[in-house]
Every structure is written in C-alpha cells, then in structure tokens.
Design an enzyme around this catalytic site. Structure first.
Site, PDB file in Angstrom:
ATOM      1  N   HIS A 150       0.851  -1.190   0.000  1.00 23.26           N
ATOM      2  CA  HIS A 150       0.000   0.000   0.000  1.00 23.26           C
ATOM      3  C   HIS A 150       0.886   1.240   0.000  1.00 23.26           C
ATOM      4  CE1 HIS A 150       0.537   1.080   4.335  1.00 23.26           C
ATOM      5  NE2 HIS A 150       0.659  -0.221   4.500  1.00 23.26           N
TER       6      HIS A 150
ATOM      7  N   ASP B  65      -0.545   4.379   0.857  1.00 24.68           N
ATOM      8  CA  ASP B  65      -1.086   5.372   1.790  1.00 24.68           C
ATOM      9  C   ASP B  65      -0.346   5.290   3.116  1.00 24.68           C
ATOM     10  OD1 ASP B  65      -2.446   2.812   1.962  1.00 24.68           O
ATOM     11  OD2 ASP B  65      -3.763   3.701   3.458  1.00 24.68           O
TER      12      ASP B  65
ATOM     13  N   ASP C 140       6.529   2.168   7.184  1.00 26.89           N
ATOM     14  CA  ASP C 140       5.206   1.621   6.854  1.00 26.89           C
ATOM     15  C   ASP C 140       4.563   2.455   5.753  1.00 26.89           C
ATOM     16  OD1 ASP C 140       2.777   0.310   6.901  1.00 26.89           O
ATOM     17  OD2 ASP C 140       2.098   1.213   8.765  1.00 26.89           O
TER      18      ASP C 140
ATOM     19  N   GLU D 251      -5.142   1.050   2.924  1.00 29.26           N
ATOM     20  CA  GLU D 251      -4.787   0.084   3.969  1.00 29.26           C
ATOM     21  C   GLU D 251      -4.864   0.698   5.355  1.00 29.26           C
ATOM     22  OE1 GLU D 251      -2.370  -2.414   6.646  1.00 29.26           O
ATOM     23  OE2 GLU D 251      -2.113  -0.283   6.165  1.00 29.26           O
ATOM     24  N   GLU D 252      -4.519   1.960   5.493  1.00 26.93           N
ATOM     25  CA  GLU D 252      -4.496   2.602   6.800  1.00 26.93           C
ATOM     26  C   GLU D 252      -5.880   3.021   7.285  1.00 26.93           C
ATOM     27  OE1 GLU D 252      -2.069   2.440   8.578  1.00 26.93           O
ATOM     28  OE2 GLU D 252      -0.220   2.458   7.407  1.00 26.93           O
TER      29      GLU D 252
ATOM     30  N   ASP E  71       4.791  -5.984   4.468  1.00 26.92           N
ATOM     31  CA  ASP E  71       4.231  -4.995   5.393  1.00 26.92           C
ATOM     32  C   ASP E  71       4.200  -5.566   6.796  1.00 26.92           C
ATOM     33  OD1 ASP E  71       3.095  -2.640   6.233  1.00 26.92           O
ATOM     34  OD2 ASP E  71       1.055  -3.187   5.650  1.00 26.92           O
TER      35      ASP E  71
ATOM     36  N   ARG F  23      -7.088  -6.550  18.588  1.00 26.70           N
ATOM     37  CA  ARG F  23      -6.431  -7.621  17.831  1.00 26.70           C
ATOM     38  C   ARG F  23      -6.568  -8.901  18.660  1.00 26.70           C
ATOM     39  NH1 ARG F  23      -3.651  -4.625  13.528  1.00 26.70           N
ATOM     40  NH2 ARG F  23      -4.337  -2.500  13.961  1.00 26.70           N
TER      41      ARG F  23
ATOM     42  N   HIS G   4       4.079   4.511  12.191  1.00 29.34           N
ATOM     43  CA  HIS G   4       3.051   5.368  12.790  1.00 29.34           C
ATOM     44  C   HIS G   4       3.610   6.282  13.874  1.00 29.34           C
ATOM     45  CE1 HIS G   4      -0.664   2.748  11.531  1.00 29.34           C
ATOM     46  NE2 HIS G   4       0.269   2.793  10.596  1.00 29.34           N
TER      47      HIS G   4
END
Length: 474
Positions: A88, A90, A119, A153-154, A177, A352, A444
């Site tokens: 990705h 983005d 990322d 993706e984000e 990723d 998660r 991030h």
C-alpha cells in the site's frame, strides 16, 4: 561467490532517488479532495501515478483499477498462476514530535527518515526494485509476478476487494508490510465505536475532550476544556500529575475570563497493533480528570476511559485477557476519544484477537465494562477480519523461510503478528519483511525511519524469493 546482496547493492542510489519521490507525496486520506476520480484523495492518485511513471520508464506492464489500486507485472503474460506482492502507498498523518518535516526525506547517521520509511513505502520500493532486478537480468520464471499497490490500507481496506473483483486473486503471495522472517499468522482485528450521550453535571463540567484520529494509532496528543471551581488549584494539580510521569508533557491555560481551563497533554504515538509500545495521551488525560467531581455522562466517560481501559493494552480490566498458544495475546488500542457537552460522545477501540475467542464475546465484555448506568450504542466501525493462518508446511512458508535463513545466516521459525497486512486477504498469503529483527519498530511514530542498508538487503531477499516462488513445482 557473488551473493544476492552483492547483486542488489548497486541499485541503492537509484532506489533511494525513487523512494524520495514517493515519500514527498503526502498520501494521507483527505476527505476534502475525495470524489469519484479520487476516491481517497488527490494525493493518492499522485502517488499511484508516480509508480506508474516508474513502470513506464522501466518497461513493465501496468494498469489501474478504479483509481484505487495500481498493478505492475513481470513474467509470462499468459501464465496460469500469479505471485502477488501486496503493498500500500497510503500512510498515516505525520502527527507531532517530528524533529524535521515528515514529507521531506533525509538520511542521517545511516537512517532514512520520512513518513512511510517504515510503513511501508520503503518496502514497496524494495519490492519494486526486486522485480526490476529480475527484469534487468532477463531472469525467466514460470508464474507471473504482480506488485499490487493499494491506497486504503491505513483506513478501511476498501481497495483490494475492488482489485480482486476485477483482476482475480493471486495464486499465492506475500505482503512486505510485516517483519522478517515469515509471519504466517495474523490476529483477527475488530474496530468498535461506542456512541453515548454527553450531558455533563456536577461541580466540574467537561465541555470538550478530543484525542486521537485513527483507530490503529495510539494517540500522542489529547486536549480538554473544563469549567472548574478553582482554576489555580486545578492547574497545580495538573502540574503535579505530569511530574509523576516523566514520559508525559502538557500544559494548562486558563481563560481570560471565567473559570474555564484548557488542558493539552502529549504522550507517545505508536502503532495501534502494539499499544504497549506507546503512551496513550487520551487515557492519561482522562485518568487525571477522573479524580474530580464530574457528574452525569462525563463521569461515566472519564471513569471508563481513565480507569477501566487506561494503561491496559491486554484488556484485563474488561475481562478480555485471552491468549492462544500459537497466536498469542489479545490486545486493545483506545484510538479515538470524543466528548462534547450536550453534543456527541464516542470512543473507538481497535482490538487484535487470536483464535478461540468470538467477536460476540468481545462485544459482550465491553458492554459490561461500560455498565448499565447510561445508554451506549456499540457498532462495528469498519469491516473486521478473522484470524488468518497459513500452515508452516505450505511451500510458500517454507520457501520464504529458507531464503531468509540462507541470506542472513539465521533461521527463525514463522510466527504470528498483531499487525494486519493485506496478505490475510489471500488464501495463501503471508507477511514477509521488511522489518528486520534488530531494528526498532517506528511505523506510525514521529521520526519514522529505516536503516539505509536494509533497503537493498530487503530487495535481495525479495528478489531471490520471487525467483524461487516463480519457478517452484508443487
């Protein structure tokens, strides 16, 4: 003997020059420029167009699907099977704490800095250059290879399903990723938004509370406006609170008239898949406010955010402390917090979870944690994903594991990740790179970076992997 790294090292300068061009494009979802032609904002189209420009320059076949995904291809046109490299372009917003500008890449002390350096723009370019190496050297393969570049993706993962509908699903593949060695399992993820009323009562009045922008990011900044009986006493208490936690920063500003105080608190931003790596500014600010006499909805909000889910990445206090032998522990990130007096309130949780626990169990425990005192609407904020696992015995897993071991000299068993990569969208998909075990995770985060040497090191691993996956007999 000439190693794969020897073969790819000469590409380093060109790879960095192309990566610079991609990093400079602030490909962050921008609702202000969203329309039919730019479904996730104008900068996403700029980024895809730049990758297509590289593909034309280097003689690859390429195409675009609904202005959401660009694909770049190498290998036999009529091949019956396809190796997918799912990426990705983005990135998340830059946020605060950058020593320099996030979208002006630079190299310092062997590290490449810029939003997307970790990322995942750097690994996107390492993957692209691995394909370029195969093409430049006319390496023949039986399966075709497709580099698939998404733009959502984000945020909502709305792009790749559009690609699969139009182009079909690759036979097998990997997403760079994640981390080396092979990540053959990914936890399920669930994003839940809690909506509630915001009628403030009591001696202290919470007028507004804001923290976080994305569910999958630990908030690094939080702000609140409050009406208090004694502003000077309140601000002194805030200073004393900050003194207890050296990793926090903040300030308190009184209004010129009246008894209103504006608080700002800075924690440490991190990837929401690993909330234990950050310091959540929102829950810390709520924790401070929770000691005062806020009433009504504000009391329930501050108690829930500042007490029941504060500093609890494994959700123990909600009764969600769950662990699977293979996939590990459930984690929870408090990504977005909003409260506006007599307006709207919401909390967004990103969870998660491993195999063995159902979404209904998770939702039931969160409702129980909120309590029955006030109404609360719990809804899934985006499409969740169940846990994903590809057996270690699959040739895809064993081949990639062998390549990593042969090039680095270390064998590490495939493992499970908290992160969610596009690999989970494939029946036979794993995450593979480009995070090396000895490199701190900076995705991030402010001052995101990756070692320069790892750009072609990852490229070498990807190149050999593509050769073997492109010719392996099953």
């Amino acid at each position: 003997m000439v190693t794969w790294f020897d073969r790819t090292k000469p590409y380093e300068i060109a790879l960095i020059e192309d990566l610079n061009q991609i990093i400079r494009i602030p490909s962050v979802l921008n609702p202000k420029t969203v329309n039919e032609q730019t479904p996730y904002g104008a900068e996403m189209i700029r980024a895809l167009s730049k990758m297509e420009e590289f593909a034309r320059r280097d003689g690859f076949r390429y195409g675009r699907v609904k202005n959401q995904v660009t694909w770049i291809e190498y290998g036999p046109v009529d091949a019956a099977e396809t190796i997918g490299i799912l990426t990705h372009i983005d990135v998340v917003a830059a946020g605060d704490g950058w020593l320099r500008e996030a979208f002006k890449p630079e190299i310092l002390n062997g590290l490449y800095f810029g939003r997307g350096a970790h990322d995942m723009k750097a690994d996107l370019m390492s993957s692209y250059y691995a394909m370029k190496y195969l093409k430049d050297n006319h390496i023949q393969i039986d399966r075709k290879i497709r580099l698939i570049i998404g733009t959502d993706e984000e945020t909502g993962w709305r792009d790749l399903p559009q690609y699969f509908e139009a182009e079909g699903e690759p036979t097998m593949g990997f997403s760079p990723d994640g981390a080396f060695p092979v990540v053959n399992g990914e936890k399920g993820f669930l994003t839940l938004r809690m909506r509630f009323s915001t009628d403030s009562k009591g001696e202290f009045i919470l007028k507004r509370f804001i923290a976080g922008e994305r569910a999958n990011v630990v908030p690094g900044e939080a702000r609140a406006r409050v009406d208090v009986p004694d502003p000077e006493f309140f601000m002194n208490e805030f200073r004393a609170f900050l003194a207890q936690y050296p990793f926090l920063r903040g300030n308190a500003v009184p209004a010129q008239q009246g008894k209103r105080v504006t608080l700002t608190l800075f924690g440490m931003q991190a990837h929401g898949a690993y909330p234990q790596d950050g310091e959540n500014a929102g829950t810390y600010l709520a924790n401070f406010l929770n000691q005062f006499d806020f009433g009504g909805d504000a009391q329930v909000f501050l108690n829930f955010v500042g007490q029941q889910i504060h500093d609890d990445p494994y959700a123990k206090q909600l009764g969600l402390s769950y662990e699977d032998e293979v996939m590990g522990r459930l984690t929870m990130n408090v990504g977005v917090m909003r409260y506006s007096d007599h307006g709207q309130g919401s909390v967004v949780l990103n969870i998660r979870y491993p195999r063995g626990i159902a979404v209904s169990q998770i939702e039931q425990q969160i409702r129980a944690g909120w309590g029955l005192k006030l109404p609360m609407l719990l809804e899934e904020e985006s499409v969740g994903m169940p846990p994903h696992l590809v057996p270690e015995t699959d040739p895809l897993v064993s081949t990639l594991s062998m390549v990593y071991a042969s090039q680095t000299g270390f064998y590490r068993r495939p493992r499970t990740s908290n992160g969610g990569s596009y690999a989970r969208l494939l029946k036979r998909g794993v995450a593979f790179g480009g995070q090396f075990p000895d490199v701190p995770v900076s995705s991030h985060q402010a001052n995101e970076s990756t070692p320069v040497a790892n750009l072609t090191k990852a490229m070498a691993i990807f190149a050999e992997s593509l050769v073997l996956l492109g010719t392996i007999k099953e």
